[in-house]
Motif scaffolding. Structure first.
Motif, short mmCIF file in Angstrom:
data_model
loop_
_atom_site.label_atom_id
_atom_site.label_comp_id
_atom_site.label_asym_id
_atom_site.label_seq_id
_atom_site.Cartn_x
_atom_site.Cartn_y
_atom_site.Cartn_z
N TRP A 114 0.82 -1.21 0.00
CA TRP A 114 0.00 0.00 0.00
C TRP A 114 0.85 1.26 0.00
O TRP A 114 1.90 1.30 0.65
CB TRP A 114 -0.90 0.04 1.24
N GLU A 157 -5.86 -1.22 -6.81
CA GLU A 157 -6.96 -0.75 -5.97
C GLU A 157 -6.70 0.71 -5.64
O GLU A 157 -5.58 1.08 -5.27
CB GLU A 157 -7.02 -1.54 -4.67
N ASN A 202 -8.54 3.78 -3.37
CA ASN A 202 -9.61 4.07 -2.42
C ASN A 202 -9.42 5.44 -1.77
O ASN A 202 -8.32 5.77 -1.31
CB ASN A 202 -9.65 3.02 -1.31
N LEU A 252 -9.53 7.91 1.22
CA LEU A 252 -9.37 7.78 2.67
C LEU A 252 -9.84 9.04 3.40
O LEU A 252 -10.49 8.96 4.45
CB LEU A 252 -7.90 7.50 2.99
N TYR A 291 -14.75 4.75 4.45
CA TYR A 291 -13.52 4.19 3.89
C TYR A 291 -13.62 2.66 3.94
O TYR A 291 -14.09 2.11 4.93
CB TYR A 291 -12.30 4.66 4.69
N PRO A 292 -13.17 1.95 2.91
CA PRO A 292 -12.60 2.44 1.66
C PRO A 292 -13.71 2.81 0.65
O PRO A 292 -14.60 2.01 0.39
CB PRO A 292 -11.81 1.25 1.16
N ARG A 293 -13.62 4.04 0.10
CA ARG A 293 -14.55 4.48 -0.95
C ARG A 293 -13.82 4.34 -2.28
O ARG A 293 -13.00 5.19 -2.62
CB ARG A 293 -14.99 5.92 -0.72
N PRO A 294 -14.08 3.26 -3.05
CA PRO A 294 -13.31 3.05 -4.28
C PRO A 294 -13.71 4.05 -5.36
O PRO A 294 -14.88 4.18 -5.71
CB PRO A 294 -13.69 1.61 -4.70
N THR A 344 -11.98 6.08 -9.10
CA THR A 344 -10.86 6.27 -10.03
C THR A 344 -10.78 7.72 -10.49
O THR A 344 -9.83 8.09 -11.18
CB THR A 344 -11.02 5.36 -11.28
N TYR A 357 -11.15 11.85 -9.16
CA TYR A 357 -11.14 12.68 -7.95
C TYR A 357 -11.23 14.16 -8.33
O TYR A 357 -10.21 14.79 -8.63
CB TYR A 357 -9.85 12.41 -7.16
N ILE A 408 -5.38 9.24 -0.60
CA ILE A 408 -5.82 8.13 -1.44
C ILE A 408 -4.91 6.92 -1.14
O ILE A 408 -3.68 7.04 -1.13
CB ILE A 408 -5.72 8.51 -2.94
N SER A 436 -12.68 -2.21 6.70
CA SER A 436 -13.98 -1.54 6.54
C SER A 436 -14.52 -1.15 7.92
O SER A 436 -14.13 -1.74 8.94
CB SER A 436 -14.99 -2.46 5.86
#
Length: 654
Positions: A245, A271, A273, A275, A285-288, A290, A292, A302, A344
């Motif tokens: 990560w 991935e 997400n 934050l 969180y996590p709000r996926p 792509t 922003y 992120i 989560s």
């Protein structure tokens, strides 16, 4: 068919592959850092004239914090005092503009601690402080014990000079560190990557420098009129280890209209997400995501993890921003383990200034309209002695914001919670949710947004403005005033149109601040070398004069005065405002001036003491005689003929 030499050259140039035109500053570097040891932080910081090196420009003369672009990252902890011995080392140019509510005072400055939940009174985050060329000021900023960890930034905020200084790159990241257990394990253990993104627009700045009377700022761009640098670099490459990560701390340190529109398309290989936004953790969180659409001056934290190796381009609204390269873990070609999902339903800390206000009614009289249009707020141009709305300390406050489809609304001291949209859709609806907290907000699909905040910790001045700094410098900035009910504090609203504002003494004389529990370290931390130092939101739901002289003076020392003497820079589609007023605002007769109460601190702050109202003059190191190095003679304005610009379509509208 044979081509002549000139024809061949023309065809070659016309069909030159884009990869040869789009240069890069190489591997992404991290800014240097100034860090608290958990016992306060004292630093020396200067605004200086400097040059910056990047493949994006042949010439890059500007003003810089700490002499670098960006300035060094400042890292503090909750409960710290941050002492900034701030010096303005610019030379005062002659005949610069001093007109009110215009681009002016280019060599005068101050600091704003953007996003920090700290007092808006001096010697803290008071944006009416003026530090002229050759002068200094000691900022003393207390971060309360309950301050949430998060990503913020520091930039100049001198009225009239905000655009020229921030658009020139004078900015740095400010981080409040997380405490152990405040964030999920994968966040706590992630590799941190600062992504300080800054916009440079040479065409817009030509007009700003001309009206300011400034001869310092100069960029000769190789990549078109407008471009974005990441940590001072053009199109750098960020390397990530597959299976691990990274926490991206993205700061959109911008001054114009457009959201960053950060886009990360990896075809499912990584991935990505959300934050946190504006230094405040989201509770879903996590709000996926792509895509922003980070508002001008906003931030996004992120979390990114790639399951495969490969390379992808991360884009902004202007196109390529940086390259992301995923590499195999050290030691081999084994399977990359991404089996552990992100945490989560994590219980992030929720201090009282971030209470969930969605189901709590605003305090009587505290629901007001704030209308952003025509370089004014509710029809009022900037005047440091006028306040847009009044708030009683302890109130739940509602603001019905109108104009946020074109104007990024920013509020100092207290972040605010989104409670209602009017038509939000598309990517706006994915990124912005009811229940999220922000300190700056622009939503292209919802011109009106209702927000709330609880004024429960600090009283005094709280600046509010459009963070299109061209608009702010031209008058779209005021302050709200928060007053203790024991001192007569009540909630009162200005009308939406043709308002006159409320009078109340500004923040001078400076209020007495509390003494820190631990004295500052005897020697301030000096600026590091340029080498990088290794290193909640509740749950969302699906000294003015009435008649200023228009003539510039060689040595400005006073703040800009109310009124507009120059026409604003025309925007492509300006917002109409019904019945705008051009008359200078006059105090409402029913509002009697009252003395401003002393700056409060939260109840668990260090005990008050007798901090001097002005910085004690510490013995200065003898200055070397000012034998200025002769400036390089400027290139005559008959510059080399510019390459014909094949501009990409610009996504800028008002």
């Amino acid at each position: 068919m044979k081509l002549s030499l000139w024809s061949s050259l023309f065809v070659s140039a016309f069909y030159l592959p884009s990869s040869t035109v789009a240069q890069s500053d190489g591997a992404l570097r991290q800014p240097s850092a100034l860090s608290s040891n958990g016992n306060n932080l004292e630093i020396d910081l200067s605004l200086v004239e400097g040059q910056h090196n990047t493949v994006a420009a042949d010439t890059f003369n500007t003003r810089l914090l700490g002499g670098t672009l960006p300035g060094p990252t400042v890292r503090v902890r909750a409960g710290d005092w941050l002492y900034v011995n701030f010096e303005n080392e610019l030379n005062q140019q002659s005949n610069t503009n001093t007109a009110p509510n215009d681009f002016a005072f280019p060599d005068s400055t101050n600091l704003h601690f953007h996003g920090a939940h700290v007092s808006g009174e001096r010697p803290g985050d008071d944006t009416t402080i003026v530090v002229d060329a050759g002068d200094s000021y000691r900022y003393e900023v207390f971060f309360p014990q309950f301050h949430l960890g998060g990503t913020h930034w520091i930039h100049p905020h001198r009225h009239g000079a905000g655009t020229i200084q921030v658009a020139g790159g004078a900015a740095q990241v400010l981080i409040v560190e997380d405490e152990p257990g405040d964030v999920p394990p994968e966040v706590e253990n992630a590799e941190e990557v600062i992504l300080m993104t800054q916009l440079f627009d040479t065409a817009r700045m030509d007009s700003v420098t001309r009206r300011s009377g400034d001869n310092l700022f100069e960029i000769d761009s190789n990549v078109g009129d407008d471009f974005i640098l990441v940590n001072g670099q053009y199109r750098p490459t960020l390397e990530i280890t597959a299976g691990e990560w990274q926490r991206w701390r993205v700061v959109w340190a911008a001054w114009d209209r457009n959201p960053l529109d950060l886009s990360i398309q990896t075809n499912g290989n990584c991935e990505v997400n959300l934050l946190a936004k504006d230094g405040i953790y989201i509770n879903d969180y996590p709000r996926p995501l792509t895509f922003y659409p980070i508002s001008t001056a906003g931030r996004a934290d992120i979390m990114v993890r790639c399951r495969n190796t490969g390379s992808w381009t991360v884009n902004s609204y202007l196109g390529d921003l940086f390259d992301l390269r995923s590499v195999a873990p050290p030691g081999g070609n084994g399977a990359i383990d991404v089996s552990t999902p992100p945490t989560s339903n994590y219980d992030f800390p929720q201090p009282t200034y971030l209470n969930d206000l969605r189901n709590r009614n605003p305090t009587n009289g505290c629901a007001c309209d704030t209308y952003l249009s025509n370089n004014r707020l509710n029809g009022i141009s900037y005047n440091p002695n006028l306040f847009l709305h009044e708030v009683a300390l302890g109130s739940i406050v509602e603001r019905r914001l109108d104009g946020v489809a074109n104007h990024p609304y920013h509020q100092h001291v207290y972040p605010f919670q989104i409670t209602q949209f009017f038509g939000v859709s598309g990517s706006d609806a994915d990124y912005h949710k009811v229940g999220d907290y922000h300190d700056v907000l622009m939503v292209r699909s919802s011109n009106r947004v209702n927000v709330r905040y609880e004024a429960n910790n600090f009283h005094g001045r709280m600046a509010v403005h459009c963070h299109r700094l061209t608009h702010s410098d031209e008058g779209m900035i005021l302050a709200e005033i928060v007053t203790n009910p024991d001192d007569g504090g009540v909630c009162r609203c200005s009308p939406r149109d043709n308002a006159q504002g409320f009078t109340r003494p500004p923040t001078s004389p400076p209020t007495n601040g509390p003494q820190p529990t631990n004295p500052p370290v005897p020697s301030p931390t000096t600026l590091p070398t340029p080498n990088p130092t290794p290193n909640p939101t509740p749950n969302p739901t699906p000294n003015p004069t009435p008649n200023p002289t228009p003539n510039p003076t060689p040595n400005p020392t006073q703040a800009p005065q109310p009124g507009v003497t120059n026409p604003p820079i025309p925007d492509p589609t300006p917002n109409p405002t019904p019945n705008p007023t051009n008359a200078p605002p006059v105090p409402l007769p029913t509002v009697a001036p009252q003395p401003l109460p002393t700056t409060p601190l939260p109840t668990n702050a260090p005990a008050p003491g007798s901090t001097p109202t002005q910085k004690p003059k510490k013995p200065k190191k003898p200055k070397k005689p000012k034998t200025k190095k002769p400036k390089k003679p400027k290139k005559p304005k008959t510059k080399k003929p510019k390459k014909p610009k094949t501009k990409r379509p610009r996504k800028r509208n008002n």
